[in-house]
Structure formats: C-alpha cells, structure tokens
Design a protein around this motif. Structure first.
Motif, PDB file in Angstrom:
ATOM      1  N   LEU A 287      62.640  26.481  50.738  1.00 41.72           N
ATOM      2  CA  LEU A 287      63.551  25.940  49.739  1.00 41.72           C
ATOM      3  C   LEU A 287      63.231  26.455  48.343  1.00 41.72           C
ATOM      4  CD1 LEU A 287      63.768  22.262  51.062  1.00 41.72           C
ATOM      5  CD2 LEU A 287      65.353  24.158  51.460  1.00 41.72           C
ATOM      6  N   PHE A 288      61.955  26.643  48.048  1.00 42.37           N
ATOM      7  CA  PHE A 288      61.538  27.193  46.763  1.00 42.37           C
ATOM      8  C   PHE A 288      62.131  28.587  46.557  1.00 42.37           C
ATOM      9  CE2 PHE A 288      58.654  29.977  44.402  1.00 42.37           C
ATOM     10  CZ  PHE A 288      58.390  29.244  43.255  1.00 42.37           C
ATOM     11  N   MET A 289      61.977  29.459  47.550  1.00 44.35           N
ATOM     12  CA  MET A 289      62.467  30.830  47.429  1.00 44.35           C
ATOM     13  C   MET A 289      63.998  30.878  47.440  1.00 44.35           C
ATOM     14  SD  MET A 289      59.947  32.711  46.858  1.00 44.35           S
ATOM     15  CE  MET A 289      60.898  34.231  46.905  1.00 44.35           C
ATOM     16  N   THR A 290      64.619  30.014  48.240  1.00 43.51           N
ATOM     17  CA  THR A 290      66.087  29.959  48.254  1.00 43.51           C
ATOM     18  C   THR A 290      66.619  29.587  46.888  1.00 43.51           C
ATOM     19  OG1 THR A 290      66.072  29.296  50.594  1.00 43.51           O
ATOM     20  CG2 THR A 290      68.096  28.901  49.351  1.00 43.51           C
TER      21      THR A 290
ATOM     22  N   ARG B  50      69.171  30.630  41.735  1.00 43.66           N
ATOM     23  CA  ARG B  50      69.172  30.536  40.267  1.00 43.66           C
ATOM     24  C   ARG B  50      69.138  31.932  39.631  1.00 43.66           C
ATOM     25  NH1 ARG B  50      71.448  26.342  38.332  1.00 43.66           N
ATOM     26  NH2 ARG B  50      72.648  26.993  40.164  1.00 43.66           N
ATOM     27  N   PHE B  51      68.454  32.868  40.295  1.00 45.73           N
ATOM     28  CA  PHE B  51      68.446  34.251  39.818  1.00 45.73           C
ATOM     29  C   PHE B  51      69.875  34.779  39.756  1.00 45.73           C
ATOM     30  CE2 PHE B  51      68.359  38.829  40.705  1.00 45.73           C
ATOM     31  CZ  PHE B  51      67.449  39.281  39.763  1.00 45.73           C
ATOM     32  N   SER B  52      70.633  34.549  40.822  1.00 44.68           N
ATOM     33  CA  SER B  52      72.014  35.031  40.854  1.00 44.68           C
ATOM     34  C   SER B  52      72.878  34.280  39.846  1.00 44.68           C
ATOM     35  CB  SER B  52      72.599  34.888  42.265  1.00 44.68           C
ATOM     36  OG  SER B  52      72.803  33.524  42.612  1.00 44.68           O
ATOM     37  N   PHE B  53      72.713  32.959  39.753  1.00 42.47           N
ATOM     38  CA  PHE B  53      73.552  32.136  38.889  1.00 42.47           C
ATOM     39  C   PHE B  53      73.323  32.457  37.409  1.00 42.47           C
ATOM     40  CE2 PHE B  53      74.400  28.343  36.368  1.00 42.47           C
ATOM     41  CZ  PHE B  53      75.661  27.961  36.818  1.00 42.47           C
TER      42      PHE B  53
ATOM     43  N   TYR C 264      61.010  22.671  41.066  1.00 42.66           N
ATOM     44  CA  TYR C 264      61.590  22.803  39.729  1.00 42.66           C
ATOM     45  C   TYR C 264      61.112  24.092  39.057  1.00 42.66           C
ATOM     46  CZ  TYR C 264      63.165  21.307  35.074  1.00 42.66           C
ATOM     47  OH  TYR C 264      63.797  21.218  33.859  1.00 42.66           O
ATOM     48  N   MET C 265      59.884  24.473  39.320  1.00 42.97           N
ATOM     49  CA  MET C 265      59.375  25.727  38.768  1.00 42.97           C
ATOM     50  C   MET C 265      60.118  26.917  39.375  1.00 42.97           C
ATOM     51  SD  MET C 265      57.247  24.973  36.457  1.00 42.97           S
ATOM     52  CE  MET C 265      56.410  26.524  36.152  1.00 42.97           C
ATOM     53  N   GLY C 266      60.523  26.799  40.643  1.00 45.64           N
ATOM     54  CA  GLY C 266      61.308  27.853  41.263  1.00 45.64           C
ATOM     55  C   GLY C 266      62.641  28.054  40.567  1.00 45.64           C
TER      56      GLY C 266
ATOM     57  N   GLY D 114      63.516  31.691  38.603  1.00 47.04           N
ATOM     58  CA  GLY D 114      64.713  32.485  38.829  1.00 47.04           C
ATOM     59  C   GLY D 114      65.544  32.631  37.575  1.00 47.04           C
ATOM     60  N   ALA D 115      65.675  31.525  36.823  1.00 43.15           N
ATOM     61  CA  ALA D 115      66.456  31.551  35.584  1.00 43.15           C
ATOM     62  C   ALA D 115      65.819  32.447  34.533  1.00 43.15           C
ATOM     63  CB  ALA D 115      66.601  30.131  35.042  1.00 43.15           C
ATOM     64  N   PHE D 116      64.490  32.543  34.519  1.00 37.42           N
ATOM     65  CA  PHE D 116      63.787  33.382  33.545  1.00 37.42           C
ATOM     66  C   PHE D 116      63.941  34.866  33.872  1.00 37.42           C
ATOM     67  CE2 PHE D 116      59.788  35.713  32.690  1.00 37.42           C
ATOM     68  CZ  PHE D 116      59.870  35.766  31.296  1.00 37.42           C
ATOM     69  N   LEU D 117      63.795  35.223  35.139  1.00 34.75           N
ATOM     70  CA  LEU D 117      63.803  36.630  35.527  1.00 34.75           C
ATOM     71  C   LEU D 117      65.205  37.235  35.527  1.00 34.75           C
ATOM     72  CD1 LEU D 117      61.257  36.510  38.501  1.00 34.75           C
ATOM     73  CD2 LEU D 117      60.845  37.370  36.182  1.00 34.75           C
ATOM     74  N   ALA D 118      66.217  36.419  35.807  1.00 34.99           N
ATOM     75  CA  ALA D 118      67.575  36.934  36.000  1.00 34.99           C
ATOM     76  C   ALA D 118      68.125  37.699  34.797  1.00 34.99           C
ATOM     77  CB  ALA D 118      68.508  35.789  36.391  1.00 34.99           C
ATOM     78  N   PRO D 119      68.117  37.126  33.576  1.00 31.92           N
ATOM     79  CA  PRO D 119      68.673  37.884  32.443  1.00 31.92           C
ATOM     80  C   PRO D 119      67.920  39.178  32.168  1.00 31.92           C
ATOM     81  CG  PRO D 119      68.471  35.553  31.899  1.00 31.92           C
ATOM     82  CD  PRO D 119      67.707  35.768  33.173  1.00 31.92           C
ATOM     83  N   LEU D 120      66.606  39.190  32.443  1.00 37.27           N
ATOM     84  CA  LEU D 120      65.824  40.389  32.192  1.00 37.27           C
ATOM     85  C   LEU D 120      66.251  41.528  33.108  1.00 37.27           C
ATOM     86  CD1 LEU D 120      62.265  38.791  31.877  1.00 37.27           C
ATOM     87  CD2 LEU D 120      63.970  39.149  30.077  1.00 37.27           C
ATOM     88  N   ALA D 121      66.591  41.198  34.352  1.00 39.58           N
ATOM     89  CA  ALA D 121      66.971  42.231  35.317  1.00 39.58           C
ATOM     90  C   ALA D 121      68.486  42.454  35.322  1.00 39.58           C
ATOM     91  CB  ALA D 121      66.488  41.829  36.712  1.00 39.58           C
TER      92      ALA D 121
END
Length: 502
Positions: A30-33, A38-41, A164-166, A170-177
């Motif tokens: 669930l953490f990775m999902t 969140r990375f995609s969103f 929650y950290m997951g 995801g939210a932190f890495l997404a805009p960078l990539a």
C-alpha cells in the motif's frame, strides 16, 4: 472450517511478522501503491494550469488564466467529491481491494489520455483521473487499517505515519521528474510519465495483494437486487438528462468550458449543504449528537475557507511561478513546476516537529483547543496570501521576483496545514454521530470540495483582469484572517456545542 481458514489468513496478514519496518508486509504494497499514485497525481498537477494557459505556439491550450485556474479548482473538487461514491462502491459492490485496483486502472488510462495532443482527449483524461482518484482515495487508507488487529494495535499509528510519508514522498519527487520533462521537453511526454507512474503503482499493487488483509476483499454491506435496480434506474435518468441537456448545448454551438464548470461547482457546494441538512433532520440523533454537529459546522466552514486558498498552490501560484518568478537561485536554474515540491518537503520536515509540539504542550496542560488550532491555521493561510500580495506588487512591470517569495509562501501555508488538517481529521472522528461514524471522513473531504468550488466560481466570474492580481490575493488573505479571528472569538460558544469533546 471456512471461518477457521479466514481467521488463519487474518493472523498471517496482521500478525507479528515484521517484514516492512516492523509492520505487516501488506503495508509495503500500500505504501508503494500510494507513492506511485501520488507521483502521478502531483506530477500531472504541477503541469496542469501552466499547460492550459501556455500559448498554442508553445504547445499549450492558450486558455485564459481565470478559466484555467477554474478548471483546476473544479477538477480538484471533483476528486474529493467522488470519494463519497467511491466508498459506497467498495462497501456495497466490490470491496476495497477490487475498488482500488479499478480506480488505479482508470487513473492510468486518464493520464495516458492527457498524453494525446488533442483538447477533447485532455478533458476526457481529467474526468477519468477524477473518477479513478475517487475510487482509490476513499479506500486505500481503509485498507491500511485492515492490516492491524483493531484500533488498539500498538503498531497502527506508526503504520499510518509510514503510509503518510509515502504520500509526501511521491508528491515531492513528481514535480522534479514529471515537471521537468513536461516543461523542458514536451507537455504530453510529461503527462505520459504520470501514466507510467500510475502503471508502476498498479503493477506493484496487483503483485502484492496477497499480502493484504482478507477483510479488504469483503463487501461489508452487499447491495440487494432491488437496491441495485433502483440505483441503476436513478443513475440512468440523471445520465440521460445530462446527455440531453449537453446535447442541446453542443448542438446549438453554445458549449464552452463554463457550461461544465458552473454546474459542477454549484453541485459541489450544494452536496455538503444537503448532506448536513439530512444529518441534522435525522430523528435518530440524540440531542448531544445534534449539538456536536452544530459545533462541527464551524470547523467545516473554516476548513472550506482554508482549502479555497490552500489549493491554489497548484493554480494561481503555479501561474505566478511560471510568469513572475525567476527560474534560478544562487546560480542554479530550474523549471517553475519544482515549486510544487516545496509543500511535501516542508511537511516531511515539520510534521514530526508539530507532533512533538502538541505532545509537549499536552504534558504541560497547555495544549491549544481544536478551535484555537483551526483559527491559527486560518491566520496562516490568510497571511500567506498577504505575502503573495506583496510578491505580486514586487513583480509589477514585468519584473521577475526571487523564488524566495514563493518559498516563504509555501512555508507559511504548510504551517497552517499542519495545525488544521490533521486536527480536522481527529475532530471529525470525535464529533461524529454514532450512526454516521463511517461516513464522516468522506463528509470532512467535502470541505475541500466546497472550498475549491467557491474558488472556481470566483475565478470564472472575476476573469483575467482580477485573478492573480494584488487585490485578488489581498481580499482572500484578509477574508481568511477575519474568519480566523471570528472563529477564535467564538471558541467559547463552539466549546459548549462540542460538549465534553476537546
């Protein structure tokens, strides 16, 4: 024998096997999902308004800023509004496990539609992502809870903290990539990257479902055949009415984005009103529960004001970052989408500090009341827009201001979020009537829907001449500060309505 087998599987899933940071192995799934979702969103969100408002020559849709921000606001509102039917589908039709898988697949498809260079595909993609997010968001947190032996399992709070950290990772890495690829290479390639991210999350989820609790597969309140027919009939009537209405609008050549924004925004405001009216009229509520719901309305309204401003981090603040902010600091250059990584970065850094702070204050008997924390959150979100007013003034005449303006704004907003959002989740569970205990979390999310829908209507009505101006930020900032002062002043009255809840 079947019952014994289920209990055995339950022990395997939620027992003492320490396979992921001391928690059930299903937490890793669930953490990775959630990290990939969140990375995609958030990756897509970092590009959304900038892409819609970019010139056609630069590959964008060349929409007016006011329209683009209104589309973003109503889209965000629908994500949270659709969490209500998403929870219903899991409870009555599919169970949480299958509903999350379905939601992930729909989100992935929506992102790949955004990657198609056609405006029709773009808006269809937003619809799919909102529907899929409603299905997933409503149920994945519930599945985390299923991994543990009830609310008193000592690992439960830690498990939700890791989860929650997951979200924030995801939210932190997404805009960078995704933000970098979308702005520096190709918009649609960036959107496609978001789809790949959700695909990776879905694959991770499907491979790891065997580690989840058997409870996540259970349909807790299966729908009866008669209820199914009623639901299908009503849904068919509403869809037919919408199809006829929009068929006439399109056929007469009068359709524009406003024809979608206005009905959805009005619905997003009307639904919370109808929900609270239904609960208030319920004869099964005790006098104490009715009083608590009256107190809860204050927090709900305050949260709506907060989210109305806070969620503009992905709209008006994105436009400011793109058009009015220098793209370099200390000799290091970066795209404007990177600013979207500041909030999750601040949350990961400050959330443990705030948790320690509240515990330390409680030990000394000085823990602020829920009302005071909410009031402080409103003051902070209001102050952030007053800082934006100053930043906008500094950017007059085409000047590109230092990125430190937005860094300060996001820091102030995150401070406000950490005093209001977690506290809001807590007070929602405390004040919930027994009959509506399982529904109240979805009702709390309606505050986001209401706030974003008000923002969408205001942005559409005000137009480009006002949206993003110094006055635009000043008025909203002062409104939030006035709401915070009013809430703090009424804390005695609200405390009486809450009874023995603090």
């Amino acid at each position: 024998m079947a019952s014994s087998t289920l209990e055995s599987e339950e022990r395997i899933s939620t027992g003492n096997g320490r396979t992921f940071l001391g928690h059930p192995r299903g937490l890793a799934t669930l953490f990775m999902t959630e990290t990939w979702e969140r990375f995609s969103f958030y990756g897509m969100r970092a590009l959304l308004v900038v892409y819609m408002s970019a010139k056609a020559a630069d590959g964008g849709l060349e929409m007016q800023v006011a329209t683009a921000t209104a589309v973003y606001s109503v889209y965000n509102a629908m994500v949270y509004l659709l969490a209500l039917p998403g929870g219903w589908i899991a409870d009555r039709l599919l169970g949480a496990r299958r509903t999350v898988a379905l939601g992930g697949a729909i989100i992935m498809f929506g992102h790949f539609l955004l990657a198609v260079p056609a405006s029709a595909a773009f808006f269809a993609g937003l619809v799919f992502i909102a529907i899929g997010s409603g299905l997933l968001k409503a149920n994945i947190s519930t599945m985390v809870g299923h991994l543990y032996d009830g609310p008193n399992d000592p690992r439960r709070d830690g498990g939700f903290t890791i989860f929650y950290m997951g979200i924030n990772l995801g939210a932190f890495l997404a805009p960078l990539a995704i933000g970098t690829v979308g702005q520096k290479v190709n918009w649609h390639l960036g959107f496609a990257m978001a789809g790949v991210g959700m695909a990776l999350g879905l694959i991770q989820y499907l491979l790891g479902t065997r580690h989840l609790s058997p409870r996540s597969s259970v349909v807790s309140a299966p729908i009866t055949p008669e209820e199914r027919r009623t639901v299908l009939r009503k849904a068919g009537l509403w869809l037919a009415a919408a199809a006829v209405f929009y068929g006439v609008v399109v056929g007469t050549g009068n359709f524009s984005v406003s024809w979608a924004i206005w009905p959805l925004s009005l619905a997003g405001i009307a639904v919370p009103v109808l929900v609270f009216s239904r609960i208030r009229r319920d004869p099964e509520l005790t006098g104490e529960e009715r009083s608590r719901m009256s107190g809860y309305l204050w927090f709900f309204a305050a949260a709506a004001v907060f989210w109305m401003i806070y969620d503009q981090s992905g709209s008006t603040l994105s436009v400011f970052a793109d058009r009015n902010t220098a793209g370099s600091l200390f000799g290091f250059s970066f795209p404007s989408s990177w600013f979207q990584s500041l909030n999750p970065l601040y949350i990961m850094a400050l959330a443990p500090v705030f948790a320690w702070l509240w515990n330390a204050a409680a030990r000394r008997g000085r823990n602020p009341s829920t009302t005071a924390k909410f009031a402080f959150g409103l003051l902070m979100i209001g102050a952030s827009f007053l800082v934006m007013m100053l930043a906008m003034a500094a950017a007059s005449g085409g000047v590109k201001v230092t990125p430190l303006w937005l860094a300060v704004v996001y820091l102030i907003q995150t401070t406000g979020e950490l005093t209001l959002s977690p506290v809001g989740l807590s007070v929602t569970t405390k004040l919930a009537p027994a009959k509506y205990a399982s529904q109240m979390m979805g009702i709390w999310f309606l505050a986001v829907t209401a706030g974003d829908c008000v923002a969408a209507l205001a942005q559409l009505a005000l137009g480009d001449s006002v949206v993003g101006s110094t006055w635009y930020f000043a008025v909203q900032g002062l409104l939030a500060i006035a709401a915070g002062v009013g809430l703090f002043t009424a804390r005695g009255r609200i405390g009486k309505l809450m009874g023995d809840v603090r």
